[in-house]
Design a protein around this motif. Structure first.
Motif, PDB file in Angstrom:
ATOM      1  N   PHE A 158      67.720  11.633  28.147  1.00  0.00           N
ATOM      2  CA  PHE A 158      66.702  12.411  27.446  1.00  0.00           C
ATOM      3  C   PHE A 158      66.459  13.754  28.134  1.00  0.00           C
ATOM      4  O   PHE A 158      66.349  14.794  27.471  1.00  0.00           O
ATOM      5  CB  PHE A 158      65.393  11.624  27.361  1.00  0.00           C
ATOM      6  N   LEU A 159      66.388  13.736  29.457  1.00  0.00           N
ATOM      7  CA  LEU A 159      66.176  14.983  30.190  1.00  0.00           C
ATOM      8  C   LEU A 159      67.325  15.954  29.960  1.00  0.00           C
ATOM      9  O   LEU A 159      67.104  17.164  29.808  1.00  0.00           O
ATOM     10  CB  LEU A 159      66.022  14.690  31.692  1.00  0.00           C
ATOM     11  N   GLN A 160      68.553  15.418  29.905  1.00  0.00           N
ATOM     12  CA  GLN A 160      69.690  16.297  29.635  1.00  0.00           C
ATOM     13  C   GLN A 160      69.607  16.872  28.234  1.00  0.00           C
ATOM     14  O   GLN A 160      69.998  18.026  27.992  1.00  0.00           O
ATOM     15  CB  GLN A 160      71.011  15.531  29.818  1.00  0.00           C
ATOM     16  N   SER A 161      69.044  16.094  27.284  1.00  0.00           N
ATOM     17  CA  SER A 161      68.870  16.622  25.936  1.00  0.00           C
ATOM     18  C   SER A 161      67.834  17.746  25.914  1.00  0.00           C
ATOM     19  O   SER A 161      67.905  18.651  25.080  1.00  0.00           O
ATOM     20  CB  SER A 161      68.473  15.509  24.957  1.00  0.00           C
ATOM     21  N   SER A 162      66.880  17.720  26.845  1.00  0.00           N
ATOM     22  CA  SER A 162      65.911  18.811  26.959  1.00  0.00           C
ATOM     23  C   SER A 162      66.591  20.098  27.413  1.00  0.00           C
ATOM     24  O   SER A 162      66.225  21.190  26.986  1.00  0.00           O
ATOM     25  CB  SER A 162      64.800  18.434  27.946  1.00  0.00           C
ATOM     26  N   VAL A 163      67.592  19.939  28.286  1.00  0.00           N
ATOM     27  CA  VAL A 163      68.380  21.105  28.711  1.00  0.00           C
ATOM     28  C   VAL A 163      69.179  21.642  27.526  1.00  0.00           C
ATOM     29  O   VAL A 163      69.159  22.852  27.237  1.00  0.00           O
ATOM     30  CB  VAL A 163      69.328  20.733  29.878  1.00  0.00           C
ATOM     31  N   THR A 164      69.860  20.753  26.821  1.00  0.00           N
ATOM     32  CA  THR A 164      70.665  21.141  25.663  1.00  0.00           C
ATOM     33  C   THR A 164      69.819  21.824  24.597  1.00  0.00           C
ATOM     34  O   THR A 164      70.260  22.768  23.939  1.00  0.00           O
ATOM     35  CB  THR A 164      71.354  19.897  25.060  1.00  0.00           C
ATOM     36  N   SER A 165      68.583  21.360  24.436  1.00  0.00           N
ATOM     37  CA  SER A 165      67.682  21.920  23.427  1.00  0.00           C
ATOM     38  C   SER A 165      66.982  23.195  23.888  1.00  0.00           C
ATOM     39  O   SER A 165      66.224  23.797  23.113  1.00  0.00           O
ATOM     40  CB  SER A 165      66.625  20.872  23.039  1.00  0.00           C
ATOM     41  N   GLY A 166      67.217  23.597  25.123  1.00  0.00           N
ATOM     42  CA  GLY A 166      66.689  24.859  25.597  1.00  0.00           C
ATOM     43  C   GLY A 166      65.296  24.839  26.191  1.00  0.00           C
ATOM     44  O   GLY A 166      64.688  25.887  26.407  1.00  0.00           O
ATOM     45  N   PHE A 167      64.764  23.626  26.488  1.00  0.00           N
ATOM     46  CA  PHE A 167      63.430  23.533  27.070  1.00  0.00           C
ATOM     47  C   PHE A 167      63.448  23.405  28.589  1.00  0.00           C
ATOM     48  O   PHE A 167      62.415  23.510  29.241  1.00  0.00           O
ATOM     49  CB  PHE A 167      62.659  22.366  26.461  1.00  0.00           C
ATOM     50  N   MET A 168      64.619  23.139  29.143  1.00  0.00           N
ATOM     51  CA  MET A 168      64.798  23.062  30.591  1.00  0.00           C
ATOM     52  C   MET A 168      66.102  23.732  30.941  1.00  0.00           C
ATOM     53  O   MET A 168      66.981  23.888  30.088  1.00  0.00           O
ATOM     54  CB  MET A 168      64.842  21.596  31.062  1.00  0.00           C
ATOM     55  N   GLY A 169      66.212  24.103  32.213  1.00  0.00           N
ATOM     56  CA  GLY A 169      67.468  24.664  32.696  1.00  0.00           C
ATOM     57  C   GLY A 169      68.161  23.672  33.611  1.00  0.00           C
ATOM     58  O   GLY A 169      67.532  22.758  34.159  1.00  0.00           O
ATOM     59  N   ASN A 170      69.460  23.841  33.788  1.00  0.00           N
ATOM     60  CA  ASN A 170      70.194  22.971  34.715  1.00  0.00           C
ATOM     61  C   ASN A 170      69.640  23.078  36.131  1.00  0.00           C
ATOM     62  O   ASN A 170      69.684  22.111  36.893  1.00  0.00           O
ATOM     63  CB  ASN A 170      71.690  23.322  34.696  1.00  0.00           C
ATOM     64  N   TRP A 171      69.097  24.234  36.488  1.00  0.00           N
ATOM     65  CA  TRP A 171      68.548  24.406  37.834  1.00  0.00           C
ATOM     66  C   TRP A 171      67.366  23.453  38.059  1.00  0.00           C
ATOM     67  O   TRP A 171      67.162  22.980  39.188  1.00  0.00           O
ATOM     68  CB  TRP A 171      68.123  25.851  38.073  1.00  0.00           C
ATOM     69  N   GLN A 172      66.622  23.155  36.997  1.00  0.00           N
ATOM     70  CA  GLN A 172      65.518  22.208  37.141  1.00  0.00           C
ATOM     71  C   GLN A 172      66.038  20.786  37.347  1.00  0.00           C
ATOM     72  O   GLN A 172      65.503  20.030  38.159  1.00  0.00           O
ATOM     73  CB  GLN A 172      64.602  22.275  35.914  1.00  0.00           C
ATOM     74  N   MET A 173      67.088  20.451  36.614  1.00  0.00           N
ATOM     75  CA  MET A 173      67.708  19.139  36.809  1.00  0.00           C
ATOM     76  C   MET A 173      68.281  19.018  38.222  1.00  0.00           C
ATOM     77  O   MET A 173      68.231  17.949  38.833  1.00  0.00           O
ATOM     78  CB  MET A 173      68.818  18.913  35.775  1.00  0.00           C
ATOM     79  N   ASP A 174      68.807  20.125  38.737  1.00  0.00           N
ATOM     80  CA  ASP A 174      69.404  20.106  40.070  1.00  0.00           C
ATOM     81  C   ASP A 174      68.372  19.861  41.172  1.00  0.00           C
ATOM     82  O   ASP A 174      68.737  19.485  42.293  1.00  0.00           O
ATOM     83  CB  ASP A 174      70.142  21.419  40.345  1.00  0.00           C
ATOM     84  N   LEU A 175      67.093  20.072  40.871  1.00  0.00           N
ATOM     85  CA  LEU A 175      66.045  19.814  41.860  1.00  0.00           C
ATOM     86  C   LEU A 175      65.823  18.316  42.066  1.00  0.00           C
ATOM     87  O   LEU A 175      65.251  17.907  43.079  1.00  0.00           O
ATOM     88  CB  LEU A 175      64.719  20.447  41.412  1.00  0.00           C
ATOM     89  N   LEU A 176      66.274  17.499  41.121  1.00  0.00           N
ATOM     90  CA  LEU A 176      66.076  16.055  41.188  1.00  0.00           C
ATOM     91  C   LEU A 176      67.383  15.384  41.597  1.00  0.00           C
ATOM     92  O   LEU A 176      68.329  15.318  40.819  1.00  0.00           O
ATOM     93  CB  LEU A 176      65.615  15.530  39.824  1.00  0.00           C
TER      94      LEU A 176
END
Length: 197
Positions: free
Chosen positions: A149-167
């Motif tokens: 789901f979080l990756q879908s937030s990136v795909t949908s433009g609400f998050m960036g990969n850099w935010q995912m990289d923090l986790l």
């Protein structure tokens, strides 16, 4: 007792969950913290995975710091065996003290309380309120759906990969904890390994 080499805040369920793998993972996390001369900071309960990680840390020689609101002392069965047990008035106080006392954060399986705590420190990290590393221990694929789901937030433009990289995410507790401690600026040479009897 000597000053802890590091302090890890662990978020996890006050219930044990349905799989024995969850308790095994909580035990492994506690043993790693204790055997490496560390300190556990957690929600102060003695039930569920919370109690498991605290007891494993204690038995492995680590310090245990619990922080629990008065309203949850009875509900979550406050752990009186903590080296420090702080009874506070609000959840805000609880979370602020847990964050302040920690070098890194890790979430094990849990429910909405665990999710909320993880997302709050993750949000604080992306906003620059702290620079402490955080991790997600994905035991038995428990968090697969959330990560998708979080990756879908990136795909949908609400998050960036850099935010995912923090986790930081991993299925292996040893690998995840080593990554977090190193990301906190502590080299493995600074962390003593104690034998666990």
């Amino acid at each position: 007792m000597a000053e802890p080499a590091f302090s890890v805040c662990v978020y996890c369920g006050s219930r044990p969950g349905e799989s024995a793998d969850f308790a095994r993972a909580a035990t492994a996390v506690g043993q790693w913290i204790g055997s490496h001369g560390g300190q556990l900071v957690y929600g102060g309960g003695r039930s569920g995975l919370m109690g498991t990680v605290a007891e494993a840390t204690r038995l492995a020689g680590g310090r245990v710091v619990g922080v629990i609101p008065q309203a949850l002392v009875d509900k979550e069965l406050a752990n009186r065996q903590c080296d420090e047990l702080h009874i506070v008035q609000t959840m805000h106080e609880r979370k602020a003290m847990m964050a302040e006392r920690s070098n890194a954060f890790v979430a094990l399986p849990g429910g909405i309380g665990t999710f909320e705590e993880l997302f709050e420190v993750w949000t604080w990290r992306q906003l620059g309120y702290h620079d402490k590393p955080l991790g997600l221990l994905n035991v038995g694929g428990y968090y697969d759906g959330l990560l998708a789901f979080l990756q879908s937030s990136v795909t949908s433009g609400f998050m960036g990969n850099w935010q995912m990289d923090l986790l930081h995410t991993a299925a292996d507790s040893d690998a995840l904890l080593r990554t977090l401690v190193e990301a906190a600026g502590l080299s493995q040479e600074q962390i003593p390994l104690r034998s666990v009897i």
